[in-house]
Write a protein that holds these residues in place. Structure first.
Motif, PDB file in Angstrom:
ATOM      1  N   GLY A 193       1.758  47.699  53.981  1.00  0.00           N
ATOM      2  CA  GLY A 193       2.098  49.110  54.180  1.00  0.00           C
ATOM      3  C   GLY A 193       0.902  49.958  53.802  1.00  0.00           C
ATOM      4  O   GLY A 193       0.010  49.497  53.065  1.00  0.00           O
ATOM      5  N   GLU A 194       0.892  51.215  54.279  1.00  0.00           N
ATOM      6  CA  GLU A 194      -0.278  52.058  54.101  1.00  0.00           C
ATOM      7  C   GLU A 194      -0.622  52.286  52.617  1.00  0.00           C
ATOM      8  O   GLU A 194      -1.766  52.261  52.217  1.00  0.00           O
ATOM      9  CB  GLU A 194      -0.058  53.403  54.829  1.00  0.00           C
ATOM     10  CG  GLU A 194      -1.291  54.269  54.951  1.00  0.00           C
ATOM     11  CD  GLU A 194      -2.415  53.612  55.773  1.00  0.00           C
ATOM     12  OE1 GLU A 194      -2.139  52.687  56.574  1.00  0.00           O
ATOM     13  OE2 GLU A 194      -3.584  53.992  55.590  1.00  0.00           O
ATOM     14  N   GLY A 195       0.407  52.466  51.786  1.00  0.00           N
ATOM     15  CA  GLY A 195       0.126  52.778  50.374  1.00  0.00           C
ATOM     16  C   GLY A 195       0.155  51.576  49.456  1.00  0.00           C
ATOM     17  O   GLY A 195       0.112  51.732  48.224  1.00  0.00           O
ATOM     18  N   ASP A 196       0.232  50.375  50.032  1.00  0.00           N
ATOM     19  CA  ASP A 196       0.351  49.174  49.185  1.00  0.00           C
ATOM     20  C   ASP A 196      -0.883  48.994  48.291  1.00  0.00           C
ATOM     21  O   ASP A 196      -2.022  49.174  48.740  1.00  0.00           O
ATOM     22  CB  ASP A 196       0.475  47.914  50.066  1.00  0.00           C
ATOM     23  CG  ASP A 196       1.836  47.809  50.720  1.00  0.00           C
ATOM     24  OD1 ASP A 196       2.733  48.605  50.365  1.00  0.00           O
ATOM     25  OD2 ASP A 196       2.003  46.948  51.623  1.00  0.00           O
ATOM     26  N   THR A 197      -0.596  48.620  47.032  1.00  0.00           N
ATOM     27  CA  THR A 197      -1.698  48.190  46.160  1.00  0.00           C
ATOM     28  C   THR A 197      -1.247  46.916  45.462  1.00  0.00           C
ATOM     29  O   THR A 197      -0.059  46.725  45.220  1.00  0.00           O
ATOM     30  CB  THR A 197      -2.054  49.241  45.082  1.00  0.00           C
ATOM     31  OG1 THR A 197      -0.860  49.623  44.417  1.00  0.00           O
ATOM     32  CG2 THR A 197      -2.758  50.454  45.654  1.00  0.00           C
TER      33      THR A 197
END
Lengths: 404, 228
Positions: free
Chosen positions: A141-145
């Motif tokens: 996902g775009e905000g995955d860390t």
């Protein structure tokens, strides 16, 4: 040679095939069909490999247009501005930046060196079908860390012993497992495996992907640079158009279409394929020509007396020649039709049972134009092979033919 | 109709010279049933082949209805054979893959002056005459030797030739079938005024001929009306 003569020649040819030796007709048609299949099989296979590799490189490496640093520079700098410019141009679906870094993955007792790729998942989804190739878990996902997706060969199979592995792996990582990654700059962090993918393209299947923001953490700074940018064109826009547009609107980096890149990297391979295709084509055409030449020569030798009689009763030598010519044309046409059916069946079979290697997966790639061209070549070869002995025998004088 | 003057055919076999025909001069009139007789090797088949334009003479002249054959090209000779001459061979020489009807129609199909309807009518008519209409869809191998020879005669007659050549047409037939074939020739000759030149070595055949030419060593030894 008038219409009546051709009609008589055709009648003689047709009756000879209908009422002559059936086994000879069937065998000849089969040989032509097999020659045709041979002519089409190897080139289609090589084309299939070429197409498969090309598609995989485009899908997972360079997309339609590749923007990378000019010689002497390492990165595409001023990334935000460059992406903004590219994404704003008509015909561009999306531009996706890529940044790679060497790393060592550790899972239980296993370690594996890979080059990890950092992407912006949302952009990459519009440029590459990687997100459709998940075999377990889900895409980034775009905000995955702190999350990573890895290729199936990298994850490995717990049922296969290390010494039996085709390529080194982590020995059976599953979605949700934690792996430790040590980057080449010494930065080390545990990542949760969010998904496992399998593309069939060996380079993509030897790596893993993390998000852009994760890579910024690794580098310890905001990344306003990329190693390369892949650009996807909207439907109806050619790669060449996009390339020219990028250059025209001031992209100062090196811009290449996928065709440019493939020509450089695969030119030799494609050239070799072309040579193999040519050799295969020549051999098949020669076999067909020789077989038909022998078949028609035997037919004419066995029919010498009859040819003499036909000439004696006033049948023109042209009619006799075309009689054998038409026989070859009918045999060649039947052989080619059977060959096309065999090739298409083979095509369907191989679509369901493709050839799989570690580097690529392929089935046959044949176009209607390939079938038409090969049919035409074989047809012309057949006519030459048939008419030569027919011409010779039609010129023989009546007395020697009748004495045969 | 046929004027043959000083016809010679010489074969060379190494140093040996074989005179198959040695100065043959004959005239053939329209409506004649001419028999060419002689022992084996006398030159009768060679003469028939010369007359039928199947072979070239070494020297001499053949004129058919005012046409000097030596002046014709290869193609013209083929057309001459198609339109003007008919042949019956010893071994029937039918095309094995064609039916009786197709065999008989073959020469007629090639004529430019006949429509499909016409040549079918002609072929059917001639098959009726020889009594093989009911076998028209059969292949030659399904017929007896006598029937095959009758089909061969029908094929030779379908284009209504000026002259019909028959090369020992009864050689492969028993006496009953031979008689049938000879009667057919006689009927054709009498009913249609068909000129026939037939080669034979059977003495009893001479009863059917109007005129008999006897050959020996390539030369005419006798030429006269039947019984003379």
């Amino acid at each position: 040679m008038g219409q009546k003569e051709l009609k008589v020649a055709f009648l003689l040819a047709l009756r000879s095939l209908q009422r002559g030796s059936k086994s000879s007709v069937i065998l000849t048609v089969l040989i032509i069909a097999m020659c045709f299949t041979n002519m089409i099989f190897l080139p289609s296979m090589l084309n299939g490999i070429g197409q498969s590799i090309t598609k995989q490189i485009v899908d997972y490496e360079i997309s339609d247009v590749l923007v990378d640093p000019k010689t002497g520079t390492q990165y595409v700098d001023d990334l935000d501005a460059t992406l903004g410019l590219i994404n704003g141009l008509p015909g561009v679906k999306r531009a996706s930046p890529h940044y790679t870094k060497a790393a060592t993955l550790k899972y239980r007792q296993r370690t594996l060196g890979v080059t990890l790729r950092a992407i912006s998942p949302k952009d990459e989804m519009l440029v590459s079908p990687l997100y459709t190739q998940m075999t377990a878990g889900s895409y980034l996902g775009e905000g995955d860390t702190g999350e990573i997706i890895i290729a199936k060969p990298v994850a490995g199979d717990p049922t296969i012993r290390r010494e039996d592995e085709f390529q080194p792996s982590l020995g059976g990582v599953r979605v949700g497992d934690s792996i430790t990654i040590e980057f080449s700059n010494g930065y080390t962090k545990d990542y949760r495996v969010k998904g496992i993918f399998l593309t069939g393209w060996y380079e993509a299947d030897a790596t893993g992907y993390i998000t852009w923001s994760d890579m910024e953490q690794v580098e310890g700074k905001t990344l306003d640079k990329a190693e390369y940018i892949t650009v996807k064109a909207k439907p109806g826009y050619s790669d060449e158009f996009i390339k020219n547009e990028l250059l025209q609107y001031g992209v100062t980096h090196r811009v290449q279409t996928s065709e440019d890149v493939l020509a450089k990297n695969m030119g030799r391979t494609l050239q070799s394929y072309a040579i193999i295709n040519l050799v295969s084509l020549i051999v098949s055409v020669l076999i067909t020509t020789v077989v038909l030449f022998i078949v028609i020569t035997i037919k004419t030798l066995n029919s010498r007396k009859q040819i003499g009689i036909l000439k004696a009763i006033g049948v023109d030598k042209g009619v006799i020649m075309h009689n054998f010519g038409f026989q070859v044309i009918i045999l060649a046409a039947l052989g080619i039709v059977l060959g096309i059916i065999m090739a298409l069946l083979l095509n369907v079979y191989m679509a369901y049972h493709p050839i799989v290697t570690a580097d690529w997966t392929t089935s046959l790639y044949m176009t209607p134009m390939d079938l038409a061209t090969n049919s035409l070549i074989l047809f012309v070869a057949a006519i030459v092979a048939g008419y030569l002995p027919a011409y010779q025998v039609s010129r023989e004088d009546i007395q020697s033919a009748m004495r045969a | 109709m046929f004027e043959i003057t000083d016809l010679r055919k010489i074969y060379r076999m190494g140093d040996v010279e074989v005179r198959a025909l040695d100065g043959v001069t004959i005239d053939i009139a329209k409506g004649e049933f001419l028999g060419i007789m002689g022992a084996s090797g006398s030159g009768k088949t060679t003469l028939l082949h010369m007359l039928g334009l199947l072979d070239e003479p070494t020297s001499g002249k053949i004129v058919i209805e005012g046409t000097d054959i030596s002046q014709l090209t290869d193609h013209e000779k083929t057309m001459f054979r198609l339109y003007k001459l008919g042949y019956v061979f010893q071994d029937y020489a039918l095309v094995p893959d064609l039916t009786v009807m197709e065999n008989v129609s073959l020469p007629a199909m090639l004529r430019k002056d006949r429509t499909e309807e016409q040549y079918r009518e002609d072929s059917f008519g001639i098959l009726q005459k020889i009594g093989l209409c009911d076998r028209r869809d059969h292949l030659p191998r399904e017929l007896s030797g006598g029937q095959q020879q009758r089909v061969s005669i029908a094929r030779a007659m379908v284009n209504k030739p000026e002259i019909l050549f028959a090369d020992e047409p009864c050689a492969n037939l028993d006496s009953e079938n031979s008689k049938m074939v000879l009667e057919l020739f006689r009927e054709i000759n009498e009913d249609m005024q068909q000129t026939i030149v037939m080669v034979s070595h059977e003495d009893w055949h001479k009863d059917y001929f109007h005129r008999i030419i006897r050959l020996r060593d390539g030369k005419i030894v006798s030429d006269g009306d039947n019984g003379s």
